[in-house]
Design a protein around this motif. Sequence first.
Motif, PDB file in Angstrom:
ATOM      1  N   GLY A  79       0.975  -1.362   0.047  1.00 47.63           N
ATOM      2  CA  GLY A  79      -0.099  -0.069   0.122  1.00 47.63           C
ATOM      3  C   GLY A  79       0.745   1.293  -0.009  1.00 47.63           C
ATOM      4  O   GLY A  79       1.846   1.194  -0.442  1.00 47.63           O
ATOM      5  N   ARG A  80       0.425   2.376   0.384  1.00 48.28           N
ATOM      6  CA  ARG A  80       0.890   3.729   0.387  1.00 48.28           C
ATOM      7  C   ARG A  80       1.929   3.641   1.688  1.00 48.28           C
ATOM      8  O   ARG A  80       1.357   3.397   2.851  1.00 48.28           O
ATOM      9  N   LEU A  81       2.967   4.073   1.443  1.00 54.93           N
ATOM     10  CA  LEU A  81       4.128   4.274   2.704  1.00 54.93           C
ATOM     11  C   LEU A  81       4.877   5.557   2.411  1.00 54.93           C
ATOM     12  O   LEU A  81       4.980   6.053   1.085  1.00 54.93           O
ATOM     13  N   ARG A  82       5.544   5.913   3.365  1.00 51.97           N
ATOM     14  CA  ARG A  82       6.416   7.060   3.410  1.00 51.97           C
ATOM     15  C   ARG A  82       7.733   6.843   4.035  1.00 51.97           C
ATOM     16  O   ARG A  82       7.722   5.945   4.933  1.00 51.97           O
ATOM     17  N   GLY A  83       8.738   7.323   3.330  1.00 54.68           N
ATOM     18  CA  GLY A  83      10.288   6.989   3.954  1.00 54.68           C
ATOM     19  C   GLY A  83      11.037   8.053   3.806  1.00 54.68           C
ATOM     20  O   GLY A  83      10.817   9.052   3.059  1.00 54.68           O
ATOM     21  N   ILE A  84      12.225   7.907   4.199  1.00 53.77           N
ATOM     22  CA  ILE A  84      13.292   8.941   4.300  1.00 53.77           C
ATOM     23  C   ILE A  84      14.354   8.344   3.036  1.00 53.77           C
ATOM     24  O   ILE A  84      14.902   7.150   3.306  1.00 53.77           O
ATOM     25  N   ALA A  85      14.664   9.177   2.272  1.00 52.57           N
ATOM     26  CA  ALA A  85      15.619   8.523   1.184  1.00 52.57           C
ATOM     27  C   ALA A  85      17.040   9.516   1.305  1.00 52.57           C
ATOM     28  O   ALA A  85      16.892  10.597   1.095  1.00 52.57           O
ATOM     29  N   ARG A  86      17.699   8.887   2.275  1.00 55.79           N
ATOM     30  CA  ARG A  86      19.069   9.589   2.522  1.00 55.79           C
ATOM     31  C   ARG A  86      19.979   9.917   1.489  1.00 55.79           C
ATOM     32  O   ARG A  86      20.129   9.238   0.561  1.00 55.79           O
ATOM     33  N   ARG A  87      20.319  11.209   1.353  1.00 57.10           N
ATOM     34  CA  ARG A  87      21.528  11.478   0.309  1.00 57.10           C
ATOM     35  C   ARG A  87      20.704  11.597  -0.988  1.00 57.10           C
ATOM     36  O   ARG A  87      21.495  11.668  -1.953  1.00 57.10           O
ATOM     37  N   ALA A  88      19.410  11.750  -1.109  1.00 53.20           N
ATOM     38  CA  ALA A  88      18.762  11.426  -2.407  1.00 53.20           C
ATOM     39  C   ALA A  88      19.017  12.865  -3.231  1.00 53.20           C
ATOM     40  O   ALA A  88      18.847  12.474  -4.586  1.00 53.20           O
ATOM     41  N   ARG A  89      19.334  13.861  -2.570  1.00 51.13           N
ATOM     42  CA  ARG A  89      19.425  15.212  -3.458  1.00 51.13           C
ATOM     43  C   ARG A  89      21.020  15.503  -4.019  1.00 51.13           C
ATOM     44  O   ARG A  89      21.272  16.345  -4.443  1.00 51.13           O
ATOM     45  N   ARG A  90      21.850  14.492  -3.524  1.00 49.92           N
ATOM     46  CA  ARG A  90      23.139  14.433  -3.997  1.00 49.92           C
ATOM     47  C   ARG A  90      23.209  13.914  -5.430  1.00 49.92           C
ATOM     48  O   ARG A  90      22.603  13.083  -5.937  1.00 49.92           O
ATOM     49  N   PRO A  91      24.271  14.497  -6.100  1.00 48.64           N
ATOM     50  CA  PRO A  91      24.405  14.189  -7.564  1.00 48.64           C
ATOM     51  C   PRO A  91      24.345  12.533  -7.875  1.00 48.64           C
ATOM     52  O   PRO A  91      23.991  11.993  -9.091  1.00 48.64           O
ATOM     53  N   LYS A  92      25.186  11.961  -7.026  1.00 47.64           N
ATOM     54  CA  LYS A  92      25.664  10.350  -7.329  1.00 47.64           C
ATOM     55  C   LYS A  92      24.859   9.607  -6.472  1.00 47.64           C
ATOM     56  O   LYS A  92      25.190   8.501  -5.952  1.00 47.64           O
ATOM     57  N   SER A  93      23.420   9.935  -6.190  1.00 49.86           N
ATOM     58  CA  SER A  93      22.566   9.263  -5.260  1.00 49.86           C
ATOM     59  C   SER A  93      22.032   7.814  -6.056  1.00 49.86           C
ATOM     60  O   SER A  93      22.258   7.656  -7.018  1.00 49.86           O
ATOM     61  N   SER A  94      22.097   6.956  -4.949  1.00 47.06           N
ATOM     62  CA  SER A  94      21.579   5.791  -5.435  1.00 47.06           C
ATOM     63  C   SER A  94      20.150   5.469  -6.087  1.00 47.06           C
ATOM     64  O   SER A  94      19.762   4.579  -6.508  1.00 47.06           O
TER      65      SER A  94
END
Length: 217
Positions: free
Chosen positions: A31-46
């Motif tokens: 279903g619908r979830l919320r999460g934290i994407a660590r370092r997602a705003r950095r250029p070489k993000s996973s």
Amino acid sequence: MPSKVSEAFVLRSYPYREADLIVSFFTRDQGRLRGIARRARRPKSSFGSGLERLSQVNMQYFQRENVELCKMDGCELLQSQFALANNYTASVGLDFIAEVCDQILPAAEPNERFFRLVVATLEHLRQTPPDRTEEATWTAIQYFSLWAVRLSGFLPDLRVSEESRELAREMLTTPIRSLAPRMWSRTTCRDLRRFLITTIEQQVERRLVTAQMLETL
């Protein structure tokens, strides 16, 4: 507990701290979830470009009991909606679908039929020739709104014109790809669209920002 991998649609994201994002995503199995994407705003993000609105991805995440936000580890992009963003009407339509999903779906309740609705609606938009994208967008908005209300369990008696009731009956019995040809525009059965949006807004107890944008197109 090991990380999970779920097929999902990204609904929205917003900045958190210096380089992170808070992400709302709709998974097929959780279903619908919320999460934290660590370092997602950095250029070489996973995460790469996988966190764009309505990107279909395999999302990898770790979920603890009684913790609202899961920890997102990365994602594999399966299908982007980027090509549709060149058309402004389609772009607003995508925003509308994402906002409705984010507001109407309860947290952590799987809804396979709703997931398939999103898949079918987006496939219809992508498979339509570019010169008919605008028409396809109004079809998609109408079809998605009707089925979103139906699958959420609060479809009322339709207080709309006979033409709109006939269209609703067809949409409730026919896949979007098989609907009878029409000259679609923002005025096509507009009373049905407005009635469904009002129904959604009453259910979620807030105004939809994208609904107001649709009225300006």
